[in-house]
Design a protein around this motif. Structure first.
Motif, short mmCIF file in Angstrom:
data_model
loop_
_atom_site.label_atom_id
_atom_site.label_comp_id
_atom_site.label_asym_id
_atom_site.label_seq_id
_atom_site.Cartn_x
_atom_site.Cartn_y
_atom_site.Cartn_z
N UNK A 67 -13.42 0.97 -10.42
CA UNK A 67 -12.36 0.02 -10.06
C UNK A 67 -11.13 0.15 -10.95
N UNK A 68 -11.31 0.80 -12.13
CA UNK A 68 -10.19 0.98 -13.07
C UNK A 68 -9.00 1.62 -12.36
N UNK A 69 -9.27 2.74 -11.69
CA UNK A 69 -8.17 3.51 -11.13
C UNK A 69 -7.55 2.82 -9.93
N UNK A 70 -8.36 2.09 -9.16
CA UNK A 70 -7.82 1.38 -8.00
C UNK A 70 -6.78 0.36 -8.43
N UNK A 71 -7.11 -0.40 -9.48
CA UNK A 71 -6.16 -1.39 -9.99
C UNK A 71 -4.99 -0.70 -10.69
N UNK A 72 -5.27 0.39 -11.40
CA UNK A 72 -4.21 1.13 -12.08
C UNK A 72 -3.17 1.65 -11.09
N UNK A 73 -3.62 2.07 -9.90
CA UNK A 73 -2.68 2.56 -8.89
C UNK A 73 -1.71 1.46 -8.47
N UNK A 74 -2.22 0.23 -8.36
CA UNK A 74 -1.37 -0.90 -8.00
C UNK A 74 -0.38 -1.20 -9.12
N UNK A 75 -0.86 -1.19 -10.36
CA UNK A 75 0.01 -1.47 -11.51
C UNK A 75 1.12 -0.43 -11.61
N UNK A 76 0.77 0.80 -11.33
CA UNK A 76 1.79 1.86 -11.33
C UNK A 76 2.81 1.61 -10.22
N UNK A 77 2.32 1.16 -9.08
CA UNK A 77 3.17 0.94 -7.91
C UNK A 77 4.18 -0.18 -8.14
N UNK A 78 3.81 -1.19 -8.98
CA UNK A 78 4.73 -2.31 -9.21
C UNK A 78 5.50 -2.15 -10.52
N UNK A 79 5.34 -0.99 -11.17
CA UNK A 79 6.18 -0.68 -12.32
C UNK A 79 5.71 -1.23 -13.66
N UNK A 80 4.42 -1.50 -13.81
CA UNK A 80 3.88 -1.98 -15.09
C UNK A 80 3.72 -0.81 -16.04
N UNK A 81 4.05 -1.02 -17.32
CA UNK A 81 3.93 0.03 -18.33
C UNK A 81 2.46 0.43 -18.53
N UNK A 82 2.22 1.72 -18.59
CA UNK A 82 0.85 2.24 -18.71
C UNK A 82 0.11 1.71 -19.92
N UNK A 83 0.84 1.44 -21.01
CA UNK A 83 0.19 1.00 -22.25
C UNK A 83 -0.43 -0.39 -22.15
N UNK A 84 -0.08 -1.13 -21.08
CA UNK A 84 -0.64 -2.48 -20.92
C UNK A 84 -1.61 -2.59 -19.75
N UNK A 85 -1.94 -1.46 -19.12
CA UNK A 85 -2.90 -1.49 -18.02
C UNK A 85 -4.22 -2.13 -18.45
#
Length: 521
Positions: free
Chosen positions: A18-36
């Motif tokens: 599930x990590x990557x599924x949520x990470x894809x959304x965070x990337x899509x809305x412009x969240x900084x990778x360091x706070x994933x």
């Protein structure tokens, strides 16, 4: 941006990535990778409690979040997002079957005694903010991810403590900010516990303390080991952690494994919650710690120095020939944690009670600096207390993100008047093994048989050439490799044997030439 249609409706609930599924959304809305990691673990923390029947609601928004119609109506809003926000804002009211989720507020990040408060708090996980940054459609997608891809209902409870490490290991591929995490593998914890087993296995109640407790992994694994191999009926765990998210995860892991505990939030060096023992009166039987290596503490220097100069310091205080307090170098706080632990053990000794400890340190802590350096003065004072019963030099590659060599210091309030030093990486005998599940830089471990052998070498009075040696406490540094020495393999070869080997080699060469026709025969 519109979220994609959820593929999870009517799918089977299971534990997937599930990590990557949520990470894809965070990337899509412009969240900084360091706070994933903050967001991924916030929802994971919520789901762990849900799947262990500790909350009244769940994440299945199509089924009224698992609430009865009357309660759902109380929190229902215009859409899924606002309904979920109403629940999160009042999360204190949604606990059930909780046993250790209330503790005195002085142990917590804020005034609330209810640990549920800190699922949505600026010092831990700001769940409300994480929800607000998602559109309604994206939030529903995330809720589906954690409902169907993060199902922990069948997850072995003894492995919950490993979830944080697994999460960080995945996230470090996205951000370099998390690569400094050095997790303590189980076999090291088992060795430290085994060294104390004989003296505390018959205790009716066992109090275990970790001043740098993290997610509680060392505490939980210690409790598991003592329950499995000893006769202790009741085990209580105590720890302190200054990182809010990690502190909250430790409380969750301990709650769902039904382990009695008090985990304090805060800096052990400046505000130790258990400076006078448990609740200021009861004693610790066993202390285990892996303080962070090479962490700067200069911003805490004034507070630490003031404490050391006070009449009732929380540290084992060392003074020089001019009666001035000696502090470790500001670039590495390892010694401060050791001085805190030694102070606690001396308190136990005054009560007439035996206490034991195992502390992991970098290999430099035991020998760096000249004989007049601050580190040498601190070591000399520690050794003179005769609390250090043994020190083990571990092989390298024992941690996930570093392959450095490290030491384990074994402390005992009834220590012999000498220090037993042991080198695990020796040619004399196999004292470590390949790790069953190597990961990153962690390649080595201790088998059950290795632990048995090491315990013998660490406790037997006898010296064993190139493996173990008893040394006096009157010293300011110890270089274990130099003290124990290395076998010079050439000394095992006699002159006659060497000439014999050379003669056989010459014969073989002549036969090769002859058989291959290279000499004109």
């Amino acid at each position: 941006m519109t979220a994609p249609n959820s593929p999870y409706i009517n799918s089977v609930k299971e534990l997937k990535d599930y990590y990557w599924s949520y990470a894809d959304i965070l990337r899509d809305i412009g969240i900084n990778e360091s706070t994933y990691d903050q967001r991924i673990m916030a929802f994971m923390a919520l789901k762990l409690l849900i799947d262990n029947n500790k909350l009244l609601f769940n994440l299945e928004f199509r089924d009224n979040f698992g609430l009865d119609s009357k309660m759902y109506k109380k929190y229902q809003a215009k859409d899924t997002k606002n309904t979920f926000l109403n629940i999160i804002k009042k999360i204190d009211n949604f606990g059930k079957n909780l046993k250790y989720f209330t503790q005195k507020s002085n142990y917590n990040p804020d005034t609330s005694k209810n640990i549920l408060t800190y699922l949505n708090h600026y010092k831990t996980f700001e769940l409300e903010r994480y929800v607000n940054e998602l559109s309604n459609e994206y939030l529903e997608y995330v809720l589906d991810i954690y409902t169907y891809q993060a199902d922990f209902t069948s997850y072995p409870k003894e492995e919950y403590k490993d979830l944080y490490e697994k999460t960080v290991s995945r996230m470090k591929n996205l951000s370099g900010d998390l690569t400094g995490q050095h997790f303590t593998q189980k076999s090291i914890i088992h060795l430290i516990c085994e060294m104390s087993m004989k003296d505390i296995k018959d205790n009716e109640k066992l109090a275990i303390y970790d001043p740098t407790s993290g997610t509680g992994s060392m505490l939980m694994e210690s409790a598991y080991y003592f329950k499995k191999h000893g006769k202790v009926k009741q085990i209580a765990l105590y720890g302190q952690e200054m990182h809010g998210q990690t502190w909250l995860l430790s409380k969750i892991f301990l709650e769902i494994t039904n382990q009695e505990n008090i985990i304090a939030y805060g800096n052990t060096l400046t505000n130790p919650a258990f400076a006078n023992g448990i609740n200021g009166k009861d004693s610790f039987d066993f202390i285990i710690a892996n303080p962070p290596f090479g962490v700067d503490w200069k911003h805490n220097y004034d507070d630490v120095l003031e404490n050391m100069q006070s009449k009732k310091s929380n540290f084992f205080v060392v003074k020089d020939e001019k009666n001035r307090v000696v502090t470790p170098k500001k670039s590495d706080g390892q010694f401060l944690f050791m001085m805190h632990i030694i102070n606690l053990m001396k308190q136990e000794d005054k009560k007439g009670k035996r206490a034991k400890a195992g502390i992991i340190s970098s290999s430099t802590l035991i020998s760096t600096g000249s004989s007049t350096s601050r580190e040498a003065k601190i070591r000399r004072a520690i050794f003179k207390e005769c609390l250090v019963s043994a020190v083990l030099e571990q092989p390298n590659a024992m941690f996930t993100n570093t392959d450095i060599t490290s030491h384990i210091w074994f402390l005992d309030t009834q220590s012999p008047k000498h220090i037993k030093i042991v080198k695990a990486d020796t040619k004399e005998e196999t004292l470590f093994s390949p790790h069953s599940y190597p990961k990153d830089k962690m390649k080595n471990a201790y088998s059950r048989e290795d632990i048995k052998k090491l315990k013998g070498y660490l406790t037997y009075k006898k010296d064993y050439k190139y493996i173990a040696k008893a040394i006096s406490c009157d010293r300011c540094a110890i270089n274990i490799s130099n003290e124990i020495g290395f076998r010079d393999e050439s000394e095992d070869l006699s002159i006659d044997a060497l000439f014999g080997e050379l003669n056989d080699l010459m014969k073989d060469m002549c036969n090769d030439y002859k058989n291959n026709g290279l000499m004109g025969f």
